[in-house]
Design an enzyme around this catalytic site. Sequence first.
Site, short mmCIF file in Angstrom:
data_model
loop_
_atom_site.label_atom_id
_atom_site.label_comp_id
_atom_site.label_asym_id
_atom_site.label_seq_id
_atom_site.Cartn_x
_atom_site.Cartn_y
_atom_site.Cartn_z
CD GLU A 155 -36.49 3.71 -5.10
OE1 GLU A 155 -35.28 3.82 -5.34
OE2 GLU A 155 -37.37 3.84 -6.00
CD GLU A 318 -33.00 0.34 -6.10
OE1 GLU A 318 -32.90 1.28 -6.94
OE2 GLU A 318 -34.08 -0.16 -5.76
#
Length: 693
Positions: A155, A318
């Site tokens: 991320e 995710e």
Amino acid sequence: MTLIVNKTIAGEQFHLGVCYYPEQWPEHMWADDYSRMKEIGFTTVRMGEFAWNFFEPEEGVFAFDLFDRAIDLAYKHGLQVILGTPTATPPAWMTYKYPEILNASFEGKQFNHGMRRHYNYSSPVYRDYCAKITEAMAKHYANHPGIVGWQIDNEFNCEVNSFYSNADHVAFRTWLQEKYGSLDALNQAWGAVFWNQSYSDWEQVHLPRPTPGGAPNPHQTLDEKRFISDNIISFARIQSEILRKLAPKQWITTNGMFAHLDNHTMTEELLDFYSYDSYPNFATLWNDADRENPLMDRISSNHLTKVRSISPNFCIMEQQSGPGGWVNKLQQPSPKPGQMRLWTFQSVAHGADMILYFRWRTATFGTEIYWHGINDYHNQPNRRVAEAETVSRELGRIGEAIVGSRYAAEVAILHDYDNEWDGEFDVWHGPLTIESIYGWNKALQLSHIPFDYLNLKDKTRLDDLVHYKVLVYPHPTIMSDETAELLKQYAAGGGKVIFGARTGYKDKRGHCRMTPFPGPVADLCGVTVEDFTLIVDKAATPNIRWVDGGEEAGTPASLFNDILRPVNDNVETLALFDGDYYAGKPALTRNPYGTGEAYYYGAAFSREVADALIRRLGLKPATTGWSELPPQVEVAIRVKQNRRYAFLLNYSDKPVKALLLRETEDMLEGKRLAAGDLNIAPYGVKILSLDQA
């Protein structure tokens, strides 16, 4: 069918899996965890992205024994592993010895070790250590039969997306020297003559720093965002090149989609495909919940559409499976029964061919003890596990048919990073884009008209545009002559392009053009902006009045008003301002151009205005000829080898009825459906196999 050539997942099997952290659980639990994953039907686990201290417990000493055992055991249980490089969380021994790798605040105060993403991308020391750990891991795991791919870092720019360490100022200076070549060119690009900001030595140049009034040079702030993006890509390139060289049989991706990063360029240059982390319940926290009749979790379809513009078929690294929250913030409620399944198929509908739930079991310690996984702390059966089992069975039934299929759309919303980044600081156009994207998203979704995002860049060609009937480019304040020419060619060939207020008045430097608005597309639009005003008082927003009358009377012209004047006799005025000193002046125009046309709207687009344009453009729902759907249901069409697969997603907590106009096949239940009413349960999903495309 949309033709997109971006990098994408290649495969013949749909992979469903979960994120797992063996370093956080006693080793005696691993075998039972893996066994239950296989019982659910999972094929894939992700691990390792926060475990640097286990791979390198002290400087230069590498240890792989714990993850060797974890990966070997996963492989024995028939699970494939995605391994993360652990560079999102440098270990304490490193930050203690080399504090220059830490990031700093805008005020120059250095951050401390803790949390995550506490590093900067510019530090030569940190880049060297990232290269070393990546090289050591790649050499060790390149030929492991259980590892299929790598996730670089984790991320990028989550939590922190601006960087002000000493190393960042130095790197920014170097980046500017390469971009501009001379201080004269830099001073000109930044308009540094204004307020006597001109530089006479490169050492005087920095990233934005605190200034009186909190207003740094706007051209400097635009270059700051460009630098951050290029800097991240160069940081990721170090790892990508090592993995390509040492582990060529394993694919490479990264996950996220956060600010100040050109994910399109990064994916094209470094990755095999792009991955995203989907948390639809964030809509309960952010501004969508404050809107009238909000889209809520349905707004995630907008985010997934952007992901699809990077990789037509992508990975969800995710996928939200439970309530979310850190100990001190980000509190989200539990997904209601059925929502976890709905959100999974929302991702599939928009192009996901691999999905991993976050996470296998909720952590019992640390910041994310309330960021729940599939299993609760106690490991007992629960409804989230049951929903995962249901999804796994369903994807096992239909996965082979839909994997590799592509999302189909005839409308595209254009976007580019320069306008996005410039609009963060420039309140005279940035808020307009946010409002207009929401308005178009809502109108298209509720009208059952699928759409794409299309990222405009220097390499964009006419072939990338002509697959769409309509292009919406809401507020391209920065527009190059080359982009304008491309859009003219598109319209001349029969395309329809729609612009909003503040179009075309800046060049690539962010300088305002000394030409009438809308600058390089003035002849395409057939109008000039004779006057304009920012709408400061929302209560004083003027309405627009449609020339042909109709139900749209009284629609507010939001946020900013461009007062238009047609410059040729072919321009048709579709709506007039109905308030303030410019009442009766054109607000929305249509200009024929070649065999196509251009529309210009002198405000931000609301859903109501977008709806009105959809009707006037003659756009038809994707359900035309085979179904009629209530507005609570989103439709998405994926196409493969001329077969169409329709995803019907009910975001309502109540059952709804659709009307099938002809016989079709219910893929999830494996049965034929006759024409007539089709019941869709609360948060329910239907996937229908239609006829040939």
